[in-house]
Design a protein around this motif. Structure first.
Motif, PDB file in Angstrom:
ATOM      1  N   TYR A 136     -90.297  -4.415  57.800  1.00 24.38           N
ATOM      2  CA  TYR A 136     -90.184  -3.376  56.768  1.00 24.38           C
ATOM      3  C   TYR A 136     -90.081  -1.985  57.365  1.00 24.38           C
ATOM      4  CZ  TYR A 136     -91.294  -7.117  53.523  1.00 24.38           C
ATOM      5  OH  TYR A 136     -91.254  -8.289  52.801  1.00 24.38           O
ATOM      6  N   LEU A 137     -90.441  -1.834  58.634  1.00 25.42           N
ATOM      7  CA  LEU A 137     -90.262  -0.536  59.281  1.00 25.42           C
ATOM      8  C   LEU A 137     -88.795  -0.169  59.390  1.00 25.42           C
ATOM      9  CD1 LEU A 137     -92.876  -0.788  62.174  1.00 25.42           C
ATOM     10  CD2 LEU A 137     -93.031   0.655  60.136  1.00 25.42           C
ATOM     11  N   ASP A 138     -87.912  -1.178  59.364  1.00 28.40           N
ATOM     12  CA  ASP A 138     -86.481  -0.917  59.476  1.00 28.40           C
ATOM     13  C   ASP A 138     -85.833  -0.553  58.145  1.00 28.40           C
ATOM     14  OD1 ASP A 138     -86.416  -1.459  62.237  1.00 28.40           O
ATOM     15  OD2 ASP A 138     -86.270  -3.618  61.853  1.00 28.40           O
ATOM     16  N   VAL A 139     -86.545  -0.793  57.032  1.00 29.62           N
ATOM     17  CA  VAL A 139     -85.930  -0.569  55.728  1.00 29.62           C
ATOM     18  C   VAL A 139     -86.556   0.591  54.964  1.00 29.62           C
ATOM     19  CG1 VAL A 139     -85.207  -2.963  55.523  1.00 29.62           C
ATOM     20  CG2 VAL A 139     -87.413  -2.271  54.590  1.00 29.62           C
ATOM     21  N   VAL A 146     -93.099   5.037  55.203  1.00 30.30           N
ATOM     22  CA  VAL A 146     -93.231   4.623  56.604  1.00 30.30           C
ATOM     23  C   VAL A 146     -94.703   4.590  56.999  1.00 30.30           C
ATOM     24  CG1 VAL A 146     -92.720   5.227  59.004  1.00 30.30           C
ATOM     25  CG2 VAL A 146     -90.967   5.519  57.243  1.00 30.30           C
ATOM     26  N   ASP A 147     -95.452   5.595  56.577  1.00 31.26           N
ATOM     27  CA  ASP A 147     -96.868   5.661  56.924  1.00 31.26           C
ATOM     28  C   ASP A 147     -97.645   4.516  56.289  1.00 31.26           C
ATOM     29  OD1 ASP A 147     -99.038   6.788  58.233  1.00 31.26           O
ATOM     30  OD2 ASP A 147     -99.502   8.186  56.619  1.00 31.26           O
ATOM     31  N   ASP A 148     -97.354   4.206  55.035  1.00 28.11           N
ATOM     32  CA  ASP A 148     -98.049   3.101  54.370  1.00 28.11           C
ATOM     33  C   ASP A 148     -97.781   1.784  55.087  1.00 28.11           C
ATOM     34  OD1 ASP A 148     -99.118   4.777  52.441  1.00 28.11           O
ATOM     35  OD2 ASP A 148     -97.488   4.460  51.025  1.00 28.11           O
ATOM     36  N   VAL A 149     -96.512   1.515  55.401  1.00 29.86           N
ATOM     37  CA  VAL A 149     -96.175   0.294  56.140  1.00 29.86           C
ATOM     38  C   VAL A 149     -96.786   0.364  57.541  1.00 29.86           C
ATOM     39  CG1 VAL A 149     -94.311  -1.092  57.106  1.00 29.86           C
ATOM     40  CG2 VAL A 149     -94.071  -0.108  54.821  1.00 29.86           C
ATOM     41  N   ALA A 186     -94.092   5.629  65.772  1.00 30.78           N
ATOM     42  CA  ALA A 186     -94.167   6.927  66.434  1.00 30.78           C
ATOM     43  C   ALA A 186     -92.877   7.715  66.252  1.00 30.78           C
ATOM     44  CB  ALA A 186     -94.474   6.737  67.920  1.00 30.78           C
ATOM     45  N   ASP A 187     -91.741   7.040  66.355  1.00 28.02           N
ATOM     46  CA  ASP A 187     -90.450   7.728  66.213  1.00 28.02           C
ATOM     47  C   ASP A 187     -90.209   8.175  64.776  1.00 28.02           C
ATOM     48  OD1 ASP A 187     -90.014   7.264  68.891  1.00 28.02           O
ATOM     49  OD2 ASP A 187     -88.683   5.558  68.590  1.00 28.02           O
ATOM     50  N   LYS A 188     -90.508   7.302  63.815  1.00 21.80           N
ATOM     51  CA  LYS A 188     -90.211   7.614  62.414  1.00 21.80           C
ATOM     52  C   LYS A 188     -91.154   8.654  61.832  1.00 21.80           C
ATOM     53  CE  LYS A 188     -87.507   3.793  60.735  1.00 21.80           C
ATOM     54  NZ  LYS A 188     -87.079   3.184  59.459  1.00 21.80           N
ATOM     55  N   LEU A 189     -92.349   8.767  62.390  1.00 22.31           N
ATOM     56  CA  LEU A 189     -93.318   9.741  61.888  1.00 22.31           C
ATOM     57  C   LEU A 189     -93.488  10.911  62.851  1.00 22.31           C
ATOM     58  CD1 LEU A 189     -96.103   7.425  60.397  1.00 22.31           C
ATOM     59  CD2 LEU A 189     -94.317   8.681  59.163  1.00 22.31           C
ATOM     60  N   ALA A 190     -92.483  11.136  63.681  1.00 24.16           N
ATOM     61  CA  ALA A 190     -92.550  12.272  64.598  1.00 24.16           C
ATOM     62  C   ALA A 190     -92.521  13.582  63.807  1.00 24.16           C
ATOM     63  CB  ALA A 190     -91.384  12.233  65.578  1.00 24.16           C
ATOM     64  N   THR A 248    -102.528  10.033  60.345  1.00 27.51           N
ATOM     65  CA  THR A 248    -101.482   9.110  59.929  1.00 27.51           C
ATOM     66  C   THR A 248    -101.523   7.878  60.836  1.00 27.51           C
ATOM     67  OG1 THR A 248     -99.729   9.893  61.421  1.00 27.51           O
ATOM     68  CG2 THR A 248    -100.024  11.105  59.341  1.00 27.51           C
ATOM     69  N   SER A 249    -100.741   6.875  60.463  1.00 29.46           N
ATOM     70  CA  SER A 249    -100.667   5.674  61.294  1.00 29.46           C
ATOM     71  C   SER A 249    -100.026   5.971  62.646  1.00 29.46           C
ATOM     72  CB  SER A 249     -99.887   4.572  60.573  1.00 29.46           C
ATOM     73  OG  SER A 249     -98.579   5.001  60.242  1.00 29.46           O
ATOM     74  N   ARG A 250     -99.322   7.104  62.753  1.00 27.26           N
ATOM     75  CA  ARG A 250     -98.720   7.469  64.038  1.00 27.26           C
ATOM     76  C   ARG A 250     -99.784   7.680  65.110  1.00 27.26           C
ATOM     77  NH1 ARG A 250     -96.481  11.649  67.474  1.00 27.26           N
ATOM     78  NH2 ARG A 250     -94.330  11.063  68.038  1.00 27.26           N
TER      79      ARG A 250
END
Length: 261
Positions: A136-139, A146-149, A186-190, A248-250
């Motif tokens: 689900y990180l890809d969608v 993104v943070d919830d997933v 890490a990349d998506k929540l930068a 955050t999850s990051r």
């Protein structure tokens, strides 16, 4: 010459503090009232304790009793973070991901009481659920989604790794999968960071530096220098950057990438 009044500067600094810390959740809050944007210190502790379990189990010299004690530390850390984790999981729209992640959190508390056969089966199941969660990180693309997933992923993988270690199953491949997933988080929540000037005509000039992950995860620091003396600041850009994603999850993903053997 316009010099910003001290009250205005104090209000700006107060606003920064509120953005950084977020509203506090009452100690007796129900799961649905938990502050999902609050500190995730317990999740970082959970990660540290999970790595201890993996290290000790890998050495093969630890007794089953000591391994159970180490596992209990992981359980206790997760219990401290559970309300905030569940709040993130409740926000996930995908029913199977939400259900699997919630089930893993709830069932993990009893891992020390599982029989060998049940533990083996559950370790395999939760491993598969963790791997499916990464898909689900890809969608998802929006920051909160993104943070919830991401919270589901960084919670389920340590659970799965501890379960596999306790069951005597291999963990190397799952660790590598977790590393790849953590890198995506890490990349998506930068954070996105920028300089700006809240009062562009003021003398001395106030410079602001803001980093934003999404929504409430925004941190600003101000600096103002007058005749060689810092009245505010100087800005610590690295600290602002780190503070913006600290809750955050990051933060958990970055720590996993740093510590993963």
């Amino acid at each position: 010459m316009k010099v910003p009044p001290l009250r205005a500067l104090a209000a700006a600094v107060l606003a920064v503090t509120l953005v950084l810390s977020g509203p506090a959740a009452p100690a007796h809050a129900a799961r649905t009232q938990a502050n999902p944007n609050g500190p995730n210190t317990s999740l970082l502790e959970m990660l540290d304790f999970a790595l201890d379990v993996l290290s000790q189990a890998g050495d093969g010299d630890v007794s089953p009793e000591d391994l159970a004690v180490l596992t209990q530390r992981v359980i206790d850390a997760l219990n401290q973070a559970e309300s905030a984790v569940i709040a993130h999981l409740d926000a996930i729209a995908v029913a199977d991901l939400r259900s699997n992640a919630t089930h893993a959190v709830v069932e993990f508390e009893d891992i020390n009481n599982l029989s060998e056969d049940v533990l083996w089966d559950w370790a395999q199941k939760v491993s598969g659920d963790a791997l499916r969660a990464t898909e689900y990180l890809d969608v998802v693309s929006a920051g909160k989604a993104v943070d919830d997933v991401g919270y589901a992923v960084v919670t389920m993988f340590p659970i799965a790794l501890v379960a596999r270690a306790r069951a005597g199953l291999g963990t190397t491949n799952l660790r590598n999968q977790f590393r790849a997933a953590a890198q995506k988080i890490a990349d998506k929540l930068a954070p996105t960071c920028r300089d700006h000037y809240p009062e562009p005509n003021s003398i001395p000039l106030i410079r602001a530096y803001t980093c934003t992950v999404y929504g409430p995860h925004t941190v600003t620091q101000l600096e103002q220098n007058w005749l060689g003396h810092w009245q505010l600041g100087p800005i610590d850009e690295a600290a602002v950057h780190a503070a913006s994603y600290a809750n955050t999850s990051r933060a958990v993903a970055v720590e996993w990438l740093r510590q993963l053997p």
